[in-house]
Design a protein around this motif. Structure first.
Motif, PDB file in Angstrom:
ATOM      1  N   ALA A   1     -24.492 -70.096  -5.447  1.00  0.00           N
ATOM      2  CA  ALA A   1     -24.798 -69.937  -6.869  1.00  0.00           C
ATOM      3  C   ALA A   1     -23.562 -69.591  -7.694  1.00  0.00           C
ATOM      4  O   ALA A   1     -23.656 -69.454  -8.914  1.00  0.00           O
ATOM      5  CB  ALA A   1     -25.846 -68.841  -7.030  1.00  0.00           C
TER       6      ALA A   1
ATOM      7  N   GLN B   1     -26.163 -66.821  -1.984  1.00  0.00           N
ATOM      8  CA  GLN B   1     -25.465 -66.078  -3.050  1.00  0.00           C
ATOM      9  C   GLN B   1     -24.171 -66.794  -3.438  1.00  0.00           C
ATOM     10  O   GLN B   1     -23.806 -66.841  -4.604  1.00  0.00           O
ATOM     11  CB  GLN B   1     -25.117 -64.650  -2.592  1.00  0.00           C
ATOM     12  CG  GLN B   1     -26.300 -63.757  -2.347  1.00  0.00           C
ATOM     13  CD  GLN B   1     -26.872 -63.897  -0.924  1.00  0.00           C
ATOM     14  OE1 GLN B   1     -26.559 -64.807  -0.177  1.00  0.00           O
ATOM     15  NE2 GLN B   1     -27.739 -62.978  -0.565  1.00  0.00           N
TER      16      GLN B   1
ATOM     17  N   LEU C   1     -27.011 -57.022   0.099  1.00  0.00           N
ATOM     18  CA  LEU C   1     -26.028 -57.934   0.695  1.00  0.00           C
ATOM     19  C   LEU C   1     -25.797 -57.603   2.166  1.00  0.00           C
ATOM     20  O   LEU C   1     -25.474 -58.483   2.960  1.00  0.00           O
ATOM     21  CB  LEU C   1     -24.721 -57.897  -0.093  1.00  0.00           C
ATOM     22  CG  LEU C   1     -24.805 -58.472  -1.509  1.00  0.00           C
ATOM     23  CD1 LEU C   1     -23.439 -58.485  -2.173  1.00  0.00           C
ATOM     24  CD2 LEU C   1     -25.388 -59.879  -1.518  1.00  0.00           C
TER      25      LEU C   1
ATOM     26  N   PHE D   1     -25.427 -68.783   3.013  1.00  0.00           N
ATOM     27  CA  PHE D   1     -25.078 -67.811   1.968  1.00  0.00           C
ATOM     28  C   PHE D   1     -25.494 -68.331   0.594  1.00  0.00           C
ATOM     29  O   PHE D   1     -24.643 -68.774  -0.191  1.00  0.00           O
ATOM     30  CB  PHE D   1     -23.564 -67.544   1.970  1.00  0.00           C
ATOM     31  CG  PHE D   1     -23.031 -67.032   3.267  1.00  0.00           C
ATOM     32  CD1 PHE D   1     -23.257 -65.723   3.661  1.00  0.00           C
ATOM     33  CD2 PHE D   1     -22.317 -67.862   4.103  1.00  0.00           C
ATOM     34  CE1 PHE D   1     -22.773 -65.258   4.861  1.00  0.00           C
ATOM     35  CE2 PHE D   1     -21.824 -67.400   5.312  1.00  0.00           C
ATOM     36  CZ  PHE D   1     -22.056 -66.096   5.692  1.00  0.00           C
TER      37      PHE D   1
ATOM     38  N   GLU E   1     -20.052 -59.787  -2.015  1.00  0.00           N
ATOM     39  CA  GLU E   1     -19.916 -61.240  -2.181  1.00  0.00           C
ATOM     40  C   GLU E   1     -18.565 -61.707  -1.642  1.00  0.00           C
ATOM     41  O   GLU E   1     -18.466 -62.757  -0.998  1.00  0.00           O
ATOM     42  CB  GLU E   1     -20.065 -61.597  -3.665  1.00  0.00           C
ATOM     43  CG  GLU E   1     -21.486 -61.395  -4.176  1.00  0.00           C
ATOM     44  CD  GLU E   1     -21.575 -61.248  -5.696  1.00  0.00           C
ATOM     45  OE1 GLU E   1     -22.711 -61.167  -6.196  1.00  0.00           O
ATOM     46  OE2 GLU E   1     -20.524 -61.197  -6.385  1.00  0.00           O
TER      47      GLU E   1
ATOM     48  N   ALA F   1     -28.394 -59.555   3.847  1.00  0.00           N
ATOM     49  CA  ALA F   1     -28.074 -60.991   3.844  1.00  0.00           C
ATOM     50  C   ALA F   1     -26.964 -61.290   4.844  1.00  0.00           C
ATOM     51  O   ALA F   1     -27.008 -62.293   5.572  1.00  0.00           O
ATOM     52  CB  ALA F   1     -27.665 -61.423   2.437  1.00  0.00           C
TER      53      ALA F   1
END
Ligand code: ATP
Length: 226
Positions: free
Chosen positions: A133, A130, A176, A128, A146, A179
């Motif tokens: 970060a 995302q 997302l 992940f 998220e 992802a």
């Protein structure tokens, strides 16, 4: 690895599941489809031990677990991500992950027993980017997608061998969704079995079996490869 036979569940007098049978084999992805109110959440919650009153047989690795409380099922390797995510919203991404690492690391864990919590955290975050970060960000300040990733990552910190996921790709941004799907498929390649409730056909194309739940009953006509 998971075998469910004759599972019934009731909210008070109202029966929500009727004689459900299903099985998830080692490393398999099984999808449960069904309309709103069909009983998908009730089924997953019954399997992890947080559902309403239920009766029936649930075997995990050949052992009957229907009498076990939820924490024992989790320690045995069942990981659950609820539709509403249940994060600690005031805590950061990193804190949410570490709480899970400290709370649960069990002998039935899928991941290498030699792995430290920090190594496990790194391995999961590599799925992940995302999240990587935004490690210091409070969960309350993340988007729905998220947060969904964080809820999954947090459950992965416990090293589950079977993931029970309630609508993991529902209501999140398309980028997302992709992802999340890719992360789940990667976990599948690593040997994590999954039982996923979904209405939006994101994972069903990749599933070994798709079950259709209709008014609390598995529609046997719907059983088969995706
Ligand atoms: P959705 O996709 O909308 O989440 P679902 O397939 O997950 O639906 P469930 O939430 O399991 O369906 O609901 C199954 C049935 O049980 C529905 O008739 C619902 O109204 C009922 N039900 C769910 N939760 C409760 C509750 N806490 N108390 C009483 N009845 C409930």
């Amino acid at each position: 690895m998971l075998a469910v036979e004759g599972l019934n569940a009731w909210y008070g007098q109202a029966q929500a599941l009727f004689d459900v049978h299903l099985a998830v084999g080692e490393g398999e992805l099984v999808v449960i489809q069904g309309l709103n109110g069909a009983g998908k959440s009730t089924l997953l919650q019954s399997l992890i031990g947080i559902g309403p009153r239920a009766q029936g047989r649930i075997a995990w690795q050949g052992q009957p677990i229907e009498g076990w409380p939820a924490h024992r099922r989790a320690r045995a390797g069942l990981g659950f991500v609820a539709e509403d995510r249940r994060l600690f919203t005031a805590l950061s991404v990193k804190e949410n992950l570490w709480i899970a690492a400290n709370g649960l690391s069990h002998p039935g864990a899928h991941a290498s027993q030699q792995e430290t919590p920090a190594q496990r955290c790194d391995r999961i975050l590599s799925l992940f980017p995302q999240l990587k970060a935004m490690l210091q960000r409070p969960a309350a300040q993340m988007s729905g997608g998220e947060q969904q990733m964080l809820a999954l990552a947090r459950t992965l910190m416990t090293g589950p061998r079977l993931l029970l996921l309630d609508e993991p790709c529902e209501g999140i941004a398309p980028v997302l969704v992709a992802a999340m799907r890719d992360a789940l498929l990667q976990l599948g390649r690593e040997g994590v079995a999954m039982l996923v409730a979904e209405q939006n056909n994101i994972l069903s194309h990749h599933a070994q079996r798709v079950l259709v739940l209709s008014s609390g009953r598995v529609d046997t006509a719907g059983i088969g490869p995706a």
